[in-house]
Design an enzyme around this catalytic site. Structure first.
Site, short mmCIF file in Angstrom:
data_model
loop_
_atom_site.label_atom_id
_atom_site.label_comp_id
_atom_site.label_asym_id
_atom_site.label_seq_id
_atom_site.Cartn_x
_atom_site.Cartn_y
_atom_site.Cartn_z
CG LEU A 1 24.72 28.73 42.14
CD1 LEU A 1 24.53 27.87 43.75
CD2 LEU A 1 23.46 28.58 41.55
N GLY A 2 27.19 32.63 41.74
CA GLY A 2 27.57 33.81 41.87
C GLY A 2 28.75 34.20 41.81
CG ASP B 1 33.72 39.30 55.23
OD1 ASP B 1 33.31 40.47 55.39
OD2 ASP B 1 33.45 38.69 53.98
N GLY C 1 32.38 36.46 43.63
CA GLY C 1 33.01 37.61 44.51
C GLY C 1 34.31 37.48 44.05
CB SER C 2 36.74 39.91 45.60
OG SER C 2 36.53 39.99 47.23
CB ALA C 3 36.89 35.21 48.16
N GLY C 4 36.05 34.34 44.94
CA GLY C 4 35.99 33.26 44.14
C GLY C 4 34.71 33.01 43.27
CB THR C 5 33.20 31.33 40.97
OG1 THR C 5 34.14 32.41 40.22
CG2 THR C 5 31.76 31.58 40.18
CE LYS D 1 33.67 32.02 48.86
NZ LYS D 1 32.56 32.76 48.28
#
Length: 417
Positions: free
Chosen positions: A15-16, A130, A18-22, A36
């Protein structure tokens, strides 16, 4: 391609990123879920895995209508994952990118939902750390609220704390924090100064989000990340034209430099919802984004058109993992705490000034170019006026000394003696 996550879940579709994961669309025993999956290098960090397990009860205990519920935490080999409720909709950043700014009633309704979520989290002793548009999901299947706003849910609770907790040299080590975590545009001043994050940092970040929803840009963003951090500490927020004073004073209070001066999340929720009737029917604000300040340099004859740039959050550390086309902006980036001399780079001043549509902010390249052009036009006009005045004065002087005569109609050559 499907992949197993632990023994109970299957991830089907990304779905998306980011720098932390998928984030994956997945399936569990009770139906569809969002998974996540944290990066493999994080999963191999034994200290992080330990924190992951320790935070399990706190994260699983957060249940609220405006919080994306964490159903499970999976630790399985190289997989470290949070299994969450699936929200069918989009995130607030996507809507903001599409619409640029929201009508005040819809913006306040969304932020009130998020404040309600923070009130529940803070009561449970959890700080988000965050808060930003990327972490606010809009439930497109939920009932419409004031201003046509979809219900807002806050996600990624605890992820920043899990991933970014300061490393310790040993069980008794108490090394001071030397790095700051988050997205520069939304960082509270006390984080920039190296203090531990308390509940008030979430209020500051949420007030920044509200400002951004109304204006289309954040109050202290723009330019180099270091400059953004310094503005949070040294500059005051500029009023937004066209919004009721009651709403503006609420934003100012929640953007106070001192954490103790900000409202609590529960107070903010009540105050925002009280303002909704006052905002009914108001259109989005008509202001343009301030131009980023640029160093002085010689002005070219013609300035090239400004490149199109996406506004909002900027990464703290350049060269980090970049987002894919379907992802949101990076999160959980870090940077060392600036020293006092760096934060004192500018005296206490005013943040970037929103400008009326079509204008340019003083001190920018575009404003200086306009000034140069105006000066050239003025000088040209003055020169023309001076020449005209000199010509008229000469004609008057000749008219006084000589009898009237017709002007020459041809050139004559004197006869030879």
């Amino acid at each position: 391609m499907a992949r197993k996550i632990g023994s109970r879940y299957t991830a089907h579709q990304i779905l998306g990123r980011g720098s932390a994961g998928t984030v994956w669309l997945g399936e569990g025993p009770d139906g569809p879920v969002a998974i996540k999956l944290l990066r493999e290098d994080l999963a191999s960090d034994q200290e992080l895995v330990g924190r992951f397990v320790q935070e399990r009860s706190a994260l699983l205990g957060l249940e609220h209508p405006h919080i994306v519920t964490v159903r499970d935490l999976v630790v399985d080999g190289n997989d470290l994952a949070l299994v969450m409720d699936l929200v069918r909709g989009t995130d607030l950043r996507t809507r903001l990118d599409r619409e640029r700014r929201l009508a005040p009633e819809a913006a306040v309704a969304i932020v009130a939902d998020v404040a309600d979520a923070l009130a529940a989290a803070h009561a449970a002793g959890v700080v988000h750390r965050d808060v930003k548009p990327e972490n606010v999901l809009l439930d497109m299947q939920g009932p419409l609220g004031p201003g046509g706003a979809h219900p807002a849910l806050l996600t990624d609770f605890g992820v920043a704390k899990l991933i970014d907790s300061p490393r310790r040299a040993g069980p008794r080590a108490t090394a001071p924090a030397t790095r700051i975590i988050g997205t520069p545009d939304y960082l509270a001043p006390e984080i920039v100064e190296g203090l531990p994050p308390r509940a008030a940092v979430d209020i500051y970040a949420l007030a920044t989000v509200l400002y951004e929803l109304l204006a289309g840009f954040t109050p202290f963003g723009g330019g180099h990340p270091g400059a953004v951090l310094r503005r949070h500490v040294t500059e005051t927020v500029v009023p937004l034209p066209g919004i009721p004073d009651e709403l503006w004073q609420l934003i100012v209070q929640c953007l106070a430099k001192g954490p103790a001066s900000r409202l609590r999340a529960s107070e903010l929720t009540v105050r925002l919802r009280e303002l909704l009737p006052l905002l009914a029917g108001m259109p989005p604000l008509d202001v343009d984004e301030p131009d980023d300040l640029e160093p002085e340099r010689p002005e070219p004859e013609e300035l090239p058109a400004d490149p199109v740039r996406r506004r909002g959050a900027v990464p703290l550390v350049p060269g980090g993992p970049g987002p894919s086309p379907e992802s949101s902006r990076d999160t959980h980036t870090s940077m060392r705490v600036p020293g006092p001399e760096e934060l004192a780079g500018g005296a206490l001043g005013t943040a970037r000034v929103p400008r009326p549509a079509g204008g340019h902010r003083p001190g920018t390249a575009r404003h200086r170019a306009d000034t140069v052009r105006r000066r050239r036009l003025l000088l040209t006009g003055a020169a023309a006026a001076l020449l005209a005045a000199v010509g008229v004065g000469s004609w008057l002087a000749v008219s006084d000394d000589d009898p009237p005569r017709k002007p020459d109609t041809h050139h004559s050559v004197p006869a030879r003696p």
